[in-house]
Scaffold this active site. Structure first.
Site, PDB file in Angstrom:
ATOM      1  N   THR A 130       0.798  -1.233   0.000  1.00 19.98           N
ATOM      2  CA  THR A 130       0.000   0.000   0.000  1.00 19.98           C
ATOM      3  C   THR A 130       0.827   1.279   0.000  1.00 19.98           C
ATOM      4  OG1 THR A 130      -0.097  -0.143   2.419  1.00 19.98           O
ATOM      5  CG2 THR A 130      -1.929  -1.108   1.183  1.00 19.98           C
ATOM      6  N   GLU A 131       2.132   1.173  -0.168  1.00 17.19           N
ATOM      7  CA  GLU A 131       2.981   2.354  -0.029  1.00 17.19           C
ATOM      8  C   GLU A 131       2.590   3.503  -0.951  1.00 17.19           C
ATOM      9  OE1 GLU A 131       5.359  -0.570   2.288  1.00 17.19           O
ATOM     10  OE2 GLU A 131       3.851  -0.574   0.710  1.00 17.19           O
ATOM     11  N   VAL A 132       2.118   3.205  -2.179  1.00 16.43           N
ATOM     12  CA  VAL A 132       1.742   4.296  -3.086  1.00 16.43           C
ATOM     13  C   VAL A 132       0.537   5.078  -2.571  1.00 16.43           C
ATOM     14  CG1 VAL A 132       2.707   3.200  -5.142  1.00 16.43           C
ATOM     15  CG2 VAL A 132       0.305   2.767  -4.530  1.00 16.43           C
ATOM     16  N   LYS A 133      -0.204   4.488  -1.659  1.00 14.13           N
ATOM     17  CA  LYS A 133      -1.378   5.165  -1.095  1.00 14.13           C
ATOM     18  C   LYS A 133      -0.988   6.211  -0.054  1.00 14.13           C
ATOM     19  CE  LYS A 133      -4.596   2.498  -3.064  1.00 14.13           C
ATOM     20  NZ  LYS A 133      -5.614   3.019  -4.006  1.00 14.13           N
ATOM     21  N   ARG A 136       4.854   6.547   0.406  1.00 16.59           N
ATOM     22  CA  ARG A 136       6.096   5.878   0.806  1.00 16.59           C
ATOM     23  C   ARG A 136       6.574   4.993  -0.350  1.00 16.59           C
ATOM     24  NH1 ARG A 136       8.340   8.299   5.010  1.00 16.59           N
ATOM     25  NH2 ARG A 136       9.369   6.354   5.657  1.00 16.59           N
TER      26      ARG A 136
END
Length: 255
Positions: A130-133, A136
């Site tokens: 989920t980093e693009v959310k 990160r």
């Protein structure tokens, strides 16, 4: 249940069960969980009676990832290299590990599940990077290219959207898919199959797989042959065929 952030059970069958124990925060990788997990991996690695480790989460979540509140409070930019307890990366291990994913494994939760050698998942599990959310990044996901196809990996990382357990099984991220009540029994049975095998043979087999992901064909063959020498030269290499000939269970010594 104990107040410890991470629980450790050393079973008499040579299996360690490590449980992330902060269900009220969805087992996120806060400071106390990180410290507990570092200690648990170290204990597992140092105990010669323990052959395989199973990692799972308390409650309905495996691990929701990093502690975003901590990141905000500290103004964290690039995470310190040794911040997260990742098997075979920031934690030195030579023994097999199994992730028993009981619920959501998001971001850092996916990271520690991916780092384990094998994965058993409940039908209620889900996985997401989920980093693009949250702005990160996920450099730790690089080894995923050896587990799933490139275009599937690309979609997972670019969208941050979760996949369910069945999809994870279909693409090869998960070894076994189980009903929720059967998760730990199935993971323990898989661990038991490994624990009953010859220790040096298991280590050589694991080394062979990892070498094959790092090298070309010829180099991997050469390195794997070298890694297998201690196994071939061990007393267990004589005990195995002898036990087979005598129709009895081998008595492994790991030497």
């Amino acid at each position: 249940m104990s107040e410890d952030a991470v629980l450790f059970e050393a079973r008499p069958d040579g299996i360690a069960v490590i449980t992330l124990n902060r269900p009220e925060t969805r087992n996120c990788l806060a400071r106390d969980v990180r410290a507990g997990l570092f200690a648990a991996w170290e204990r597992f690695g140092a105990d010669p009676t323990l052959r395989v480790a199973v990692l799972t989460g308390a409650g309905r979540t495996f691990c929701a990832g990093g502690d975003l509140k901590e990141m905000v409070a500290t103004g964290m930019t690039v995470p310190p290299r040794d911040m997260f307890p990742v098997p075979y990366d920031t934690v030195e291990l030579s023994k097999p590990t199994i992730a028993a994913v009981n619920g959501a494994a998001f971001a850092g939760g996916w990271m520690i599940a991916q780092a384990c050698d094998l994965c058993v998942a409940s039908t209620e599990a889900s996985f997401a990077v989920t980093e693009v959310k949250v702005g990160r990044s996920s450099p730790w996901a690089a080894p995923l290219i050896h587990m799933i196809p490139q275009r599937i990996m690309m979609e997972i990382l670019l969208t941050g959207k979760p996949i369910d357990a069945r999809r994870a099984y279909e693409i090869g991220l998960v070894n076994r898919l189980t009903e929720p009540a059967d998760l730990l029994p199935v993971a323990l049975e898989l661990a038991r199959e490994i624990a009953e095998a010859a220790p040096l043979s298991v280590r050589a087999a694991r080394d062979t797989v990892m070498l094959a992901t790092e090298m070309g064909r010829a180099a991997a063959l050469h390195a794997a042959r070298h890694a297998s020498v201690p196994c071939y030269q061990s007393a267990d290499a004589q005990e195995g065929p002898l036990a087979f000939a005598e129709k009895r269970t081998p008595r492994w010594t790991g030497h």
